[in-house]
Design an enzyme around this catalytic site. Structure first.
Site, PDB file in Angstrom:
ATOM      1  N   TRP A  51       0.849  -1.209   0.000  1.00  0.00           N
ATOM      2  CA  TRP A  51       0.000   0.000   0.000  1.00  0.00           C
ATOM      3  C   TRP A  51       0.875   1.247   0.000  1.00  0.00           C
ATOM      4  CZ3 TRP A  51      -1.905   2.652   4.936  1.00  0.00           C
ATOM      5  CH2 TRP A  51      -0.976   2.485   5.981  1.00  0.00           C
ATOM      6  N   ASP A  52       2.162   1.069   0.309  1.00  0.00           N
ATOM      7  CA  ASP A  52       3.124   2.168   0.256  1.00  0.00           C
ATOM      8  C   ASP A  52       2.992   2.916  -1.078  1.00  0.00           C
ATOM      9  OD1 ASP A  52       3.941   0.032   1.968  1.00  0.00           O
ATOM     10  OD2 ASP A  52       5.993   0.776   2.052  1.00  0.00           O
ATOM     11  N   GLU A  84       0.698  -2.688  12.762  1.00  0.00           N
ATOM     12  CA  GLU A  84       0.880  -4.151  12.645  1.00  0.00           C
ATOM     13  C   GLU A  84       1.163  -4.825  13.985  1.00  0.00           C
ATOM     14  OE1 GLU A  84       3.806  -4.761   9.567  1.00  0.00           O
ATOM     15  OE2 GLU A  84       2.254  -4.646   8.023  1.00  0.00           O
ATOM     16  N   LYS A 119       2.716   0.479  16.433  1.00  0.00           N
ATOM     17  CA  LYS A 119       3.893   0.519  15.568  1.00  0.00           C
ATOM     18  C   LYS A 119       3.899   1.790  14.707  1.00  0.00           C
ATOM     19  CE  LYS A 119       6.044  -2.116  11.800  1.00  0.00           C
ATOM     20  NZ  LYS A 119       5.890  -3.227  10.856  1.00  0.00           N
ATOM     21  N   GLN A 120       2.722   2.154  14.182  1.00  0.00           N
ATOM     22  CA  GLN A 120       2.687   3.240  13.187  1.00  0.00           C
ATOM     23  C   GLN A 120       1.321   3.909  13.166  1.00  0.00           C
ATOM     24  OE1 GLN A 120       3.099  -0.290  10.418  1.00  0.00           O
ATOM     25  NE2 GLN A 120       2.526   1.287   8.946  1.00  0.00           N
TER      26      GLN A 120
HETATM   27  C1  BGC Z   1       4.819  -1.632   7.597  1.00  0.00           C
HETATM   28  C2  BGC Z   1       3.807  -1.640   6.479  1.00  0.00           C
HETATM   29  C3  BGC Z   1       4.515  -1.378   5.174  1.00  0.00           C
HETATM   30  C4  BGC Z   1       5.656  -2.380   4.963  1.00  0.00           C
HETATM   31  C5  BGC Z   1       6.469  -2.052   3.743  1.00  0.00           C
HETATM   32  C6  BGC Z   1       5.895  -2.670   7.301  1.00  0.00           C
HETATM   33  O1  BGC Z   1       6.866  -2.628   8.301  1.00  0.00           O
HETATM   34  O2  BGC Z   1       4.200  -1.921   8.816  1.00  0.00           O
HETATM   35  O3  BGC Z   1       2.819  -0.650   6.692  1.00  0.00           O
HETATM   36  O4  BGC Z   1       3.615  -1.473   4.126  1.00  0.00           O
HETATM   37  O5  BGC Z   1       6.521  -2.348   6.078  1.00  0.00           O
HETATM   38  O6  BGC Z   1       6.991  -0.769   3.831  1.00  0.00           O
END
Ligand code: BGC
Length: 661
Positions: free
Chosen positions: A353-354, A493, A602-603
């Site tokens: 999704w990045d 995550e 985490k984010q």
């Molecule tokens: C993140 C995801 C991201 C992926 C690739 C993961 O560590 O939690 O949101 O899409 O890394 O960048």
């Protein structure tokens, strides 16, 4: 000026300091870092900045090409590390000359010139017996011929004369995870190691599963000197040996031309690699470099950003833009941009999704043709998304969490940790929000560019099929009289198997509503009618998108929004320590309590909703949620600080926003 530290041979190609990223002095412990920072990409391929002279202890040579994936024993299809052409070894009486060889290396400087897209290096190497050699190198992956890499040596023996020996090498023995025995995989089978009739060497290789052909070729030119080339190839190495005489203080100039072609681009990789190699060889280093610089400068005319009064940030932003705009393939909508771009093999080179939420906006506004390729990539892999929905037992289309070249899910259900332990990885199963991100990105692209061809012929089909998937995936709760999404994972995550993640529910609701609105508005259009017929979608089904969307569970109010059902019942922990950059440090309680039992994230998750849909939340609500979640988010994905920066800035937390920026 930084460029004054180079001889005139190189200086003339280097820009002003604001464009130059520097490695000042050589430290072998930092070498892997600089190989990454100075990696180059041409739109077709990426090359880590390994030292071509070799004899470096800690190094990870890598050349990746968009679209060249293989699985074999790896746990996912990953970008293949291709035969390494970035080698040209130098010897004097069998003693190597390189940054890490001999008694010492002095005066070392290596720079990446962001404006001109070139890498230059300068150092004086002293041998154990006191010979001093000034070595300068100039290197680039050509934007004119993006399958080609060019390297030029200027070698000046400062206190000796004699005969210098060289090996021009293509190393076919490279692997992925070269520095990680547990994960090491060789993806390329070497089929042929050969030489061209007119000097030059090549390696024909192929991926092990789909047998995709790759030819890597190389040829050397010595300026104003005569030599004989001798082929010394063996095993998986193509090697051309040559030597030449020199006298003290005279500069030897040697050029190396290399070209890589793969079977997605041409039916005859060997022929086309040889042809292109010859073309750049004949055109010559200087001509190729001038055109390359011209193309980069044109790109910068579109892309440059000035930040008045903050030169450090300006250079950092230029650096990001340099790598971003150098990466995507301008000629293909069958390839995308990996989470580590084309610079590294982590995450297998897969698109997440990045792409739609973090990368695409840049291209929509700056290079819309690239944005078109990126959004069309998803359409081209829509059948994969259909298979993926089927795999989980649903109708419609569900985009994979990690996408390579087939559209199938590349994220494994089980992964292996560095120490060999296995764990079940639910992200592919549960991060279904990626499918709505694809729609969100595609719609942004259309709104800005008004690309009607994409909208009618591609976007609406994606929208219809993905909506059908969500209708099937949503579950009706009698008790609440609404639709829910259970067993999901939001962007954060660190909490899996949750129900009603606000981010996911919010974007899916928006998605279904958009599907209803756009399909209803354009239903009489012939293309749309045919598409709906093709996928067997009735008027009632489209009406249903709205009905269900209205009943998606979303307990919003003007307070702190609960990230998912039960989040507020978790052990509440706030961050209380920060590093020297003001980035949060792990609260020590998390050493004892598993993080999923705490409110630590985490984010960005709820804040991500505010970022995407600011018009739907008052500034007051955005501020409250920013303040609450900022104290609980560890920023452990590089996708997070940018979001906290933007939202923080909107709600008046300028200082924190700047730290995150
Ligand atoms: C993140 C995801 C991201 C992926 C690739 C993961 O560590 O939690 O949101 O899409 O890394 O960048």
């Amino acid at each position: 000026m930084i460029r004054d530290r180079f001889s005139d041979n190189i200086k003339k190609y280097l820009s002003e300091d604001e464009w130059i990223v520097v490695e000042d002095g050589y430290n072998s412990l930092e070498n892997l870092n600089y190989e990454t920072i100075f990696a180059m990409a041409s739109g077709k391929m990426g090359l880590r900045a390994t030292h071509p002279e070799g004899w470096v202890k800690k190094t990870l040579p890598a050349n990746y090409m968009h679209g060249v994936f293989d699985r074999s024993e790896a746990f996912q299809r990953e970008l293949c590390n291709l035969p390494n052409f970035n080698i040209l070894k130098i010897y004097y009486k069998t003693e190597p000359i390189s940054v890490e060889y001999g008694a010492k290396t002095e005066d070392y400087i290596r720079v990446l010139d962001l404006k001109n897209g070139i890498l230059a290096k300068h150092y004086i190497n002293e041998s154990y017996d006191g010979r001093k050699t000034l070595v300068e190198t100039l290197q680039f992956l050509s934007r004119k011929h993006p399958n080609s890499g060019l390297l030029k040596y200027f070698i000046t023996p400062l206190n000796y004369s004699g005969k210098m020996e060289f090996e021009n090498i293509i190393d076919g023995s490279v692997t992925n995870f070269y520095d990680f025995p547990r994960f090491r995989v060789k993806h390329m089978n070497i089929k042929e190691v050969g030489k061209f009739s007119n000097n030059g060497i090549y390696i024909n290789s192929e991926t092990r599963d789909f047998k995709l052909q790759v030819t890597t070729s190389s040829k050397v030119k010595i300026i104003d000197k005569k030599t004989q080339f001798q082929i010394k190839s063996h095993g998986e190495y193509a090697i051309e040996f040559f030597d030449c005489d020199f006298v003290e203080n005279e500069t030897l100039i040697i050029e190396k031309y290399s070209c890589v072609r793969n079977g997605n681009e041409t039916d005859n990789t060997k022929l086309s690699s040889e042809k292109e190699l010859e073309e750049i060889y004949v055109a010559g280093f200087e001509n190729e470099l001038e055109e390359h610089i011209m193309i980069y400068n044109e790109m910068w005319e579109m892309a440059d950003i000035k930040i008045k009064g903050d030169p450090e940030s300006e250079k950092a932003v230029k650096f990001e833009i340099f790598h971003l705009m150098s990466t995507p393939n301008p000629e293909s909508s069958m390839t995308n941009i990996g989470a580590k771009m084309i610079h590294g093999e982590e995450y297998g080179g897969h698109a997440f999704w990045d792409t739609e939420l973090f990368i695409l906006p840049y291209f929509i506004w700056t290079f819309p043709k690239i944005a078109k390729n990126l959004v069309e990539y998803r359409y081209n892999l829509l059948d994969g998304a259909r298979r993926n929905a089927r795999k989980y037992g649903y109708k419609g289309a569900r985009f994979p969490w990690e996408s390579a070249d087939t559209g199938d899910e590349e994220c494994p259900d089980w992964t292996i940790e560095g120490d060999g332990t296995c764990y079940e990885c639910v992200v592919a199963k549960q991060e279904i929000h990626v499918t709505s991100a694809v729609v969100y990105g595609g719609y942004q692209y259309y709104k800005v560019t008004e690309d009607k061809d994409y909208f009618y012929n591609k976007f609406l089909e994606i929208l219809a099929e993905t909506s059908r998937y969500f209708i099937d995936r949503l579950e009706y709760s009698k008790e609440k009289d609404c639709y829910e999404l259970t067993n999901v994972m939001g962007p954060d995550e660190w909490h899996e198997n949750v129900s009603n993640n606000v981010y996911t529910n919010y974007i899916v609701k928006w998605h279904l509503n958009l599907a209803n609105e756009l399909l209803m508005n354009h239903m009489t259009n012939e293309i749309v009618k045919n598409m709906l017929n093709k996928i067997n979608m009735s008027y009632e089904e489209v009406i249903n998108f709205k009905k269900i969307s209205e009943k998606i569970y979303l307990p919003l109010d003007d307070k702190i929004i609960e990230q998912f059902d039960g989040y507020f019942n978790l052990k509440d922990i706030e961050i209380y320590q920060w590093d020297k950059n003001n980035m949060p440090l792990l609260p020590k309680e998390l050493k004892e309590i598993p993080r999923e039992q705490t409110t630590i994230n985490k984010q960005a998750d709820v804040v991500m909703v505010m970022f995407l849909f600011p018009e739907n939340f008052s500034e007051e609500v955005q501020r409250k949620n920013f303040d609450f979640y900022e104290k609980r988010t560890l920023q452990r994905s590089s996708l997070s600080p940018s979001i906290f920066s933007i939202v923080g800035n909107r709600v008046g937390s300028g200082d924190r926003a700047y730290d995150y920026f």
